[in-house]
Scaffold this active site. Structure first.
Site, PDB file in Angstrom:
ATOM      1  N   ASP A  35       0.789  -1.163   0.128  1.00  0.00           N
ATOM      2  CA  ASP A  35       0.232   0.031  -0.023  1.00  0.00           C
ATOM      3  C   ASP A  35       0.785   1.271   0.032  1.00  0.00           C
ATOM      4  OD1 ASP A  35      -2.425  -1.524  -0.239  1.00  0.00           O
ATOM      5  OD2 ASP A  35      -2.826  -1.118   1.909  1.00  0.00           O
ATOM      6  N   LYS A  57      -3.575   3.788  -2.357  1.00  0.00           N
ATOM      7  CA  LYS A  57      -4.600   4.574  -2.197  1.00  0.00           C
ATOM      8  C   LYS A  57      -4.419   5.772  -1.541  1.00  0.00           C
ATOM      9  CE  LYS A  57      -7.623   0.476  -2.211  1.00  0.00           C
ATOM     10  NZ  LYS A  57      -8.653  -0.683  -1.585  1.00  0.00           N
ATOM     11  N   MET A 172      -8.034   9.304   9.346  1.00  0.00           N
ATOM     12  CA  MET A 172      -8.468   9.576   7.811  1.00  0.00           C
ATOM     13  C   MET A 172      -9.633  10.771   8.204  1.00  0.00           C
ATOM     14  SD  MET A 172      -9.239   5.836   6.555  1.00  0.00           S
ATOM     15  CE  MET A 172      -9.994   5.216   7.959  1.00  0.00           C
TER      16      MET A 172
END
Length: 247
Positions: A35, A57, A172
């Site tokens: 990732d 991502k 996030m």
């Protein structure tokens, strides 16, 4: 012959914080799917023959969509290869590790979880903020600050979070910080509650901004701080001035 998938937590950023077993999975892998937030230094431990596949991502930008990652796990392991799925932090803390394990199980692909150190604990510690403390916090919650779009923003029990948890780590969440802080205040948390936002936690470029629920959204705009960042809410943030050690 069927291979095997290892769902590995790479830790919060500092490559030295990976587990011994996680490092072994990197060294033994025929294929590594990694990732965006995985420290690239960890890939230097891979075999020269290992196939490295970037699955990064970022908000609004997916190099591979999740379904494509699922297909690769099954395809590569189905070829008899050892596949290491390398994820930032811990695979099951907002890492979609359970979804990938379920895909493997449905395809009869053997798999293992290899837990990693999650940023919600590590980033605060590197900023001098313990998530629990005998004088300040007997409870700790890990919370997503970015809900699934179809559920809208009211996906959390804000009253329970605001009044029932001493320390809250929001993942996030920078883009939603004004909403998050307003909801906590509206549901009973004091506006003067200390808050820290930690950018690039555990990395040499780590930066920490502190404020209160009332001020922090404006503070980070002024600072230019961006993702990846961890937001920590609670009285434990007050420990930072005395025990900060890394920055």
């Amino acid at each position: 012959m069927t291979g095997k998938v290892y769902l590995v937590g790479a830790g919060p950023g500092d490559p030295k914080l990976i587990t011994v077993k996680g490092l072994e999975c990197i060294q033994q892998a025929d294929v590594i799917l990694y990732d965006r937030l995985v420290n690239k230094a960890l890939l230097e431990h891979a075999k020269p023959t290992a196939e490295l596949i970037f699955c990064g991502k970022s908000p609004g930008k997916h190099h591979l969509i999740q379904d494509e990652i699922h297909e690769l796990l099954v395809e590569k392991a189905g070829q008899g290869k050892v596949v290491t799925r390398l994820k930032g932090g811990d695979p099951c803390v907002f890492g979609r590790g359970a979804e990938e394990a379920e895909v493997c199980a449905n395809a009869n692909i053997p798999f293992e979880f290899v837990p990693g150190i999650t940023a919600g604990i590590a980033a605060p510690q590197y900023a001098g903020i313990p998530v629990t403390h005998r004088d300040h916090a007997a409870s700790f919650a890990i919370v997503t600050g970015h809900g699934r779009a179809e559920k809208g923003q009211d996906y959390l029990n804000w009253e329970a979070l605001a009044t029932g948890i001493d320390t809250i780590a929001f993942y996030m969440s920078v883009g939603n910080l004004a909403y998050i802080t307003s909801q906590l205040i509206a549901n009973g948390r004091k506006a003067t509650t200390p808050v820290a936002v930690i950018e690039w936690g555990t990395m040499d470029k780590q930066r920490t901004i502190t404020g209160t629920l009332e001020t922090i959204a404006q503070d980070i705009v002024a600072s230019g701080l961006q993702n990846p960042s961890m937001v920590v809410v609670g009285d434990v943030v007050s420990m930072r001035e005395k025990i900060k050690w890394f920055e």
